[in-house]
Design a protein around this motif. Structure first.
Motif, PDB file in Angstrom:
ATOM      1  N   ASN A  70      16.183  -1.368  22.630  1.00 16.02           N
ATOM      2  CA  ASN A  70      15.575  -2.988  22.546  1.00 16.02           C
ATOM      3  C   ASN A  70      14.183  -3.048  23.391  1.00 16.02           C
ATOM      4  O   ASN A  70      13.857  -4.135  23.665  1.00 16.02           O
ATOM      5  CB  ASN A  70      16.710  -3.637  23.114  1.00 16.02           C
ATOM      6  N   TYR A  71      13.789  -1.721  23.737  1.00 12.56           N
ATOM      7  CA  TYR A  71      12.564  -1.794  24.692  1.00 12.56           C
ATOM      8  C   TYR A  71      11.364  -2.146  23.515  1.00 12.56           C
ATOM      9  O   TYR A  71      11.336  -1.577  22.605  1.00 12.56           O
ATOM     10  CB  TYR A  71      12.358  -0.260  25.221  1.00 12.56           C
ATOM     11  N   ALA A  72      10.375  -2.795  24.016  1.00 15.69           N
ATOM     12  CA  ALA A  72       9.093  -3.251  23.443  1.00 15.69           C
ATOM     13  C   ALA A  72       8.171  -2.115  23.618  1.00 15.69           C
ATOM     14  O   ALA A  72       7.317  -1.985  24.500  1.00 15.69           O
ATOM     15  CB  ALA A  72       8.651  -4.505  24.056  1.00 15.69           C
ATOM     16  N   PHE A  73       8.047  -1.028  22.594  1.00 14.69           N
ATOM     17  CA  PHE A  73       7.085  -0.057  22.872  1.00 14.69           C
ATOM     18  C   PHE A  73       5.750  -0.451  22.571  1.00 14.69           C
ATOM     19  O   PHE A  73       5.536  -1.268  21.861  1.00 14.69           O
ATOM     20  CB  PHE A  73       7.463   1.118  21.974  1.00 14.69           C
ATOM     21  N   THR A  74       4.840  -0.088  23.449  1.00 18.66           N
ATOM     22  CA  THR A  74       3.301  -0.559  23.023  1.00 18.66           C
ATOM     23  C   THR A  74       2.621   0.319  22.205  1.00 18.66           C
ATOM     24  O   THR A  74       1.499  -0.211  21.688  1.00 18.66           O
ATOM     25  CB  THR A  74       2.730  -0.443  24.707  1.00 18.66           C
ATOM     26  N   GLY A  75       3.184   1.299  21.902  1.00 17.47           N
ATOM     27  CA  GLY A  75       2.338   2.016  20.861  1.00 17.47           C
ATOM     28  C   GLY A  75       3.097   2.795  19.831  1.00 17.47           C
ATOM     29  O   GLY A  75       4.356   2.166  19.633  1.00 17.47           O
ATOM     30  N   THR A  76       2.699   3.651  19.228  1.00 11.70           N
ATOM     31  CA  THR A  76       3.654   4.232  18.103  1.00 11.70           C
ATOM     32  C   THR A  76       4.440   5.278  18.507  1.00 11.70           C
ATOM     33  O   THR A  76       5.529   5.869  17.633  1.00 11.70           O
ATOM     34  CB  THR A  76       2.778   4.668  16.827  1.00 11.70           C
ATOM     35  N   ILE A  77       4.235   6.183  19.866  1.00  8.21           N
ATOM     36  CA  ILE A  77       5.076   6.994  20.145  1.00  8.21           C
ATOM     37  C   ILE A  77       6.497   6.640  20.462  1.00  8.21           C
ATOM     38  O   ILE A  77       6.589   5.562  21.171  1.00  8.21           O
ATOM     39  CB  ILE A  77       4.529   7.690  21.241  1.00  8.21           C
ATOM     40  N   ARG A  78       7.535   7.171  20.028  1.00  5.38           N
ATOM     41  CA  ARG A  78       8.972   7.251  20.543  1.00  5.38           C
ATOM     42  C   ARG A  78       9.536   8.289  20.805  1.00  5.38           C
ATOM     43  O   ARG A  78       9.314   9.589  20.527  1.00  5.38           O
ATOM     44  CB  ARG A  78       9.550   6.650  19.136  1.00  5.38           C
ATOM     45  N   PRO A  79      10.563   8.110  21.872  1.00  4.59           N
ATOM     46  CA  PRO A  79      11.236   9.327  22.439  1.00  4.59           C
ATOM     47  C   PRO A  79      12.144   9.854  21.300  1.00  4.59           C
ATOM     48  O   PRO A  79      12.896   9.077  20.606  1.00  4.59           O
ATOM     49  CB  PRO A  79      12.013   8.775  23.512  1.00  4.59           C
ATOM     50  N   VAL A  80      12.502  11.149  21.299  1.00  5.24           N
ATOM     51  CA  VAL A  80      13.354  11.782  20.085  1.00  5.24           C
ATOM     52  C   VAL A  80      14.445  12.467  20.901  1.00  5.24           C
ATOM     53  O   VAL A  80      13.996  13.762  21.227  1.00  5.24           O
ATOM     54  CB  VAL A  80      12.680  12.552  19.081  1.00  5.24           C
ATOM     55  N   TYR A  81      15.452  11.762  21.362  1.00  8.82           N
ATOM     56  CA  TYR A  81      16.635  12.853  21.998  1.00  8.82           C
ATOM     57  C   TYR A  81      17.646  13.132  20.960  1.00  8.82           C
ATOM     58  O   TYR A  81      17.456  12.822  19.682  1.00  8.82           O
ATOM     59  CB  TYR A  81      17.396  11.435  22.777  1.00  8.82           C
TER      60      TYR A  81
END
Length: 409
Positions: A70-81
């Motif tokens: 539910n974090y508001a990411f500022t850009g397009t990159i996302r963590p991939v776990y």
């Protein structure tokens, strides 16, 4: 009048589809129970559509840690776990004091003196060696940067190359950082954690490499294009590197540390870029981070002047937009607040009687000797790469005269 969700003719009663209510679909009211049964097969298609969409969204976020969904990411990159398992370092390799600490805390840094250490000739030789090893490892990792490779694979390469050199990867377990290299992509400013995300054509990536060998740390980083990048990103990288080179060129005994930031701002300000203030350069020797602190922005009140034997890093972090940042909920990843891209370059510097020596850089003469007949560097870094390789270390003035433009394939 609200029409029946079944026949679409009569006025709807208070009879609501229980499945729609459970799924949160508003307005699914029918005129009679018979109408609900009659049009059930047509109506339940809505449930299928919502379920498919929900499943797709769930799969999309399945690789994101629960605390960041539910974090508001500022850009397009996302963590991939999930992250790959912890990479072990053989016991025979000398380790910094935080390596086996459950909290990753360096007791030596906690007890740091409040003055800048003047390194002895013997200490300088140890630092020089580990800095050259750090450059070796960075060049090797950078040669593997391409679309499709994951940052976790780059971390594996870094870890194995460190071990080959009987060196400990300094970031590993430092304040519990989980990996051996920092990989910061696009809007990530610094401290990106290597994960399962593959690099994409047009990305830019910063590789921050630090080694611990012989009781000393070396620290170096660079930002690299992934395939072909846009002109805006290429100019950001070139300008960031140019600002670092200009700052290195003024380093010599007696120069105020605050002048580093003033020089960087001279180059960055006309471009309208943001200079990150939250993170600074730092002293480095047997401690990973210590005095002096190196501000990269102008007008700082950083105390102290350079003296022969001082060793420190210069590593400006420059953003296309705002200087402001925020952090992902992983305790590490710093990102631009507006989601625009960031670049960084870093070298470790020694103050000498005649100026400064770039400990993490090699001369071009040695670089030529390392070429194969086909013009490819022995370690896989192509000719014309932004940072020279070799055995001898040039002075800051020599480096400033020989700066090459950043090459974008």
């Amino acid at each position: 009048m609200i029409k029946c969700a079944g026949c679409q003719e009569k006025e709807a009663s208070r009879l609501e589809c229980p499945k729609c209510k459970k799924l949160g679909i508003a307005g699914s009211f029918f005129c009679t129970q018979d109408c609900f049964k009659k049009y059930w097969n047509d109506h339940k298609v809505i449930h299928d559509i919502i379920n498919i969409a929900a499943k797709a969204e769930e799969e999309k976020s399945a690789t994101i840690p629960p605390n960041m969904r539910n974090y508001a990411f500022t850009g397009t990159i996302r963590p991939v776990y999930p992250l790959s398992p912890y990479r072990e370092v053989p016991k025979h390799i000398q380790r910094p004091d935080y390596a086996d600490d459950p909290r990753g805390v360096s007791a030596c840094e906690m007890a740091e003196r409040r003055t800048i250490q003047v390194c002895t000739p013997q200490e300088i030789e140890g630092i020089r060696k580990v800095c050259r090893l750090s450059r070796d490892v960075l060049d090797i990792i950078a040669s593997h940067v391409r679309p499709g490779i994951t940052t976790d694979e780059l971390d594996r390469i870094c870890h194995e190359e460190c071990i080959k050199r009987d060196a400990y990867p300094s970031p590993l377990n430092y304040n519990r950082f989980p990996k051996s290299v920092c990989t910061s992509i696009n809007e990530v400013i610094c401290h990106g954690i290597p994960d399962q995300r593959p690099l994409v054509e047009g990305d830019i990536i910063n590789l921050d490499v630090s080694l611990y060998h012989g009781g000393f740390h070396g620290d170096v980083n660079g930002t690299y294009p992934v395939g072909k990048v846009d002109e805006e990103s290429a100019e950001l990288m070139a300008t960031t590197k140019r600002s670092m080179e200009a700052a290195i060129a003024i380093c010599k005994p007696g120069v105020a540390y605050r002048d580093i930031g003033n020089k960087i701002e001279e180059i960055i300000k006309p471009k309208g870029y943001g200079i990150v203030r939250r993170y600074t350069g730092h002293g480095i020797h047997h401690l990973f981070h210590c005095l002096p602190n190196i501000a990269h922005y102008g007008g700082s009140k950083t105390p102290g002047k350079m003296e022969v034997g001082h060793v420190f890093t210069i590593e400006p972090m420059i953003n296309l937009g705002t200087e402001n940042l925020t952090h992902w909920k992983d305790d590490w990843t710093a990102v631009t607040l507006d989601g625009r891209r960031s670049a960084q370059f870093e070298e470790t510097i020694l103050i000498t009687e005649n100026g400064a020596e770039i400990l993490t850089r090699y001369s071009k003469n040695k670089k030529k000797k390392k070429k194969t007949a086909g013009g490819q560097a022995a370690n896989g870094v192509a000719d014309g790469d932004d940072t020279p390789e070799g055995a001898a270390t040039p002075t800051a003035a020599q480096a400033a005269q020989g700066v090459e433009s950043l090459k974008v394939e």
